[in-house]
Scaffold this active site. Structure first.
Site, PDB file in Angstrom:
ATOM      1  N   HIS A   1       0.844  -1.195   0.000  1.00 14.04           N
ATOM      2  CA  HIS A   1       0.000   0.000   0.000  1.00 14.04           C
ATOM      3  C   HIS A   1       0.881   1.246   0.000  1.00 14.04           C
ATOM      4  O   HIS A   1       1.840   1.338   0.774  1.00 14.04           O
ATOM      5  CB  HIS A   1      -0.903   0.022   1.241  1.00 14.04           C
ATOM      6  CG  HIS A   1      -1.603   1.340   1.442  1.00 14.04           C
ATOM      7  ND1 HIS A   1      -1.334   2.165   2.514  1.00 14.04           N
ATOM      8  CD2 HIS A   1      -2.546   1.968   0.699  1.00 14.04           C
ATOM      9  CE1 HIS A   1      -2.095   3.247   2.429  1.00 14.04           C
ATOM     10  NE2 HIS A   1      -2.833   3.154   1.337  1.00 14.04           N
ATOM     11  N   SER A   2       0.583   2.196  -0.881  1.00 12.13           N
ATOM     12  CA  SER A   2       1.267   3.486  -0.926  1.00 12.13           C
ATOM     13  C   SER A   2       2.773   3.286  -1.085  1.00 12.13           C
ATOM     14  O   SER A   2       3.219   2.677  -2.049  1.00 12.13           O
ATOM     15  CB  SER A   2       0.914   4.283   0.342  1.00 12.13           C
ATOM     16  OG  SER A   2       1.294   5.624   0.222  1.00 12.13           O
ATOM     17  N   LEU A   3       3.602   3.782  -0.136  1.00 13.66           N
ATOM     18  CA  LEU A   3       5.039   3.569  -0.215  1.00 13.66           C
ATOM     19  C   LEU A   3       5.356   2.082  -0.333  1.00 13.66           C
ATOM     20  O   LEU A   3       6.304   1.697  -1.037  1.00 13.66           O
ATOM     21  CB  LEU A   3       5.720   4.141   1.026  1.00 13.66           C
ATOM     22  CG  LEU A   3       7.211   3.831   1.183  1.00 13.66           C
ATOM     23  CD1 LEU A   3       8.025   4.509   0.079  1.00 13.66           C
ATOM     24  CD2 LEU A   3       7.717   4.257   2.559  1.00 13.66           C
TER      25      LEU A   3
ATOM     26  N   GLY B   1       3.607  -0.119  -1.905  1.00 11.74           N
ATOM     27  CA  GLY B   1       3.387  -0.494  -3.301  1.00 11.74           C
ATOM     28  C   GLY B   1       4.553  -0.091  -4.187  1.00 11.74           C
ATOM     29  O   GLY B   1       4.977  -0.846  -5.074  1.00 11.74           O
TER      30      GLY B   1
END
Length: 319
Positions: free
Chosen positions: A123-125, A127
């Site tokens: 998720h986010s960073l 990812g």
């Protein structure tokens, strides 16, 4: 001497209020690394190789607490705390955090367990980190799922010239702050900070899930964050758009990206679209889904996200 998180977290985090959210039973793990350990929580640990899940910036492994229990196939998941986050050790004083150090932490985890293949969810960073891992070690990755992110945010030369000095100043400032002198807050204040985050505000339920693993109780009865203060600084390095496009060209695995309709792209949408166009062309399989909610939609709407992840990993996760 580096600040190991061992003394900070082994006894104190039990004092953080627990939350009544659906959970599988999980096993806490500690992976030895040169600077201390990487901590994690392993759901449905049964001897099978798990999906390796990586959280976002300044979050922790609890980021997946609400979505993993709803994945009907009961595929095991190991969510790690990146260095300096959650229950994991800090980097030594004077050493900054970078996307590639997060990739290194993932590689050390894979090597510790002796996995020949790895399935990634970030998720986010997290990812971004999973995508980078997939470009560097393409032969290892059998599936890659990214939540609300697709690639690192570009950092071109002119932007670096404008922000680089400030980033170094911030790093030096936060690096000097000792953990035991960091500000303390009431539990309600910590929850309110996450709820009102300027980057990704969330509900009270979601905020409490992150605070549970991200804070510790102090002698004064208040709480302080467990994460390394250095994480507050601006990124000190990055890549230009053209370089990130080259990264995307190296993706060889099965790819799923779930993007929130109400979340920012954190850069130009055209950049996101170009990255996806490249990945769609070179990946083994590719699937882009849009869903309701904001940046932390997997915490806010796990009942929507879990079936999508479940279907993807059921097809491509190779035990």
């Amino acid at each position: 001497m580096f600040r190991s998180s061992h003394k900070l977290f082994t006894s104190s985090t039990s004092a953080v209020p627990r939350n009544n959210v659906m959970r599988w039973s999980h096993t806490e793990v500690k992976i030895p690394v040169p600077w201390g350990h990487i901590a994690g929580k392993w759901w449905n640990k049964d001897g099978q190789r798990p999906i390796l899940a990586v959280h976002g910036w300044q979050d922790n492994a609890n980021s997946f607490d609400r979505v993993v229990p709803l994945m009907s196939s009961k595929i095991p998941v190991l969510a790690v705390d990146l260095p300096g986050h959650g229950h994991s050790s800090y980097f030594p004083e004077g050493f900054p955090y970078h996307r590639m150090t997060a990739v290194m932490a993932m590689k050390l985890t894979v090597e510790h367990f002796g996995w020949q293949k790895v399935s990634l969810m970030g998720h986010s960073l997290g990812g971004q980190t999973c995508l980078l891992y997939s470009t560097i070690f393409p032969e290892q990755v059998d599936s890659l799922a990214m939540l609300d992110i697709l690639a690192p945010i570009p950092l071109n030369a002119s932007r670096f010239v404008q922000s680089g000095g400030k980033g170094i100043d911030e790093f030096l400032k936060w690096d000097m702050q000792k953990h035991d002198t960091a500000p303390t807050h009431t539990y309600e204040e910590l929850v309110d900070m996450i709820k009102k985050s300027p980057i990704s505000p969330v509900s009270e339920v979601a905020a409490k899930v992150l605070v549970e693993r991200g804070a510790m109780k102090c002698d004064n009865g208040k709480f302080r964050w467990t994460r390394d203060p250095k994480l507050k600084g601006l990124p000190l390095a990055g890549w230009a758009e053209r370089d990130i496009f080259k990264f995307c060209e190296e993706i060889k695995t099965n790819v799923l990206c779930i993007k929130a309709e109400s979340s920012s792209y954190f850069t130009k949408k055209e950049f996101f679209d170009e990255c996806w166009s490249i990945i769609k062309r070179v990946a083994k399989t590719s699937d882009l889904r849009y869903t309701c909610g904001g940046h932390d939609f997997h915490l806010e709407h796990p009942e929507i996200v879990a079936p999508i992840l479940d279907d993807f990993f059921t097809k491509y996760y190779d035990k």
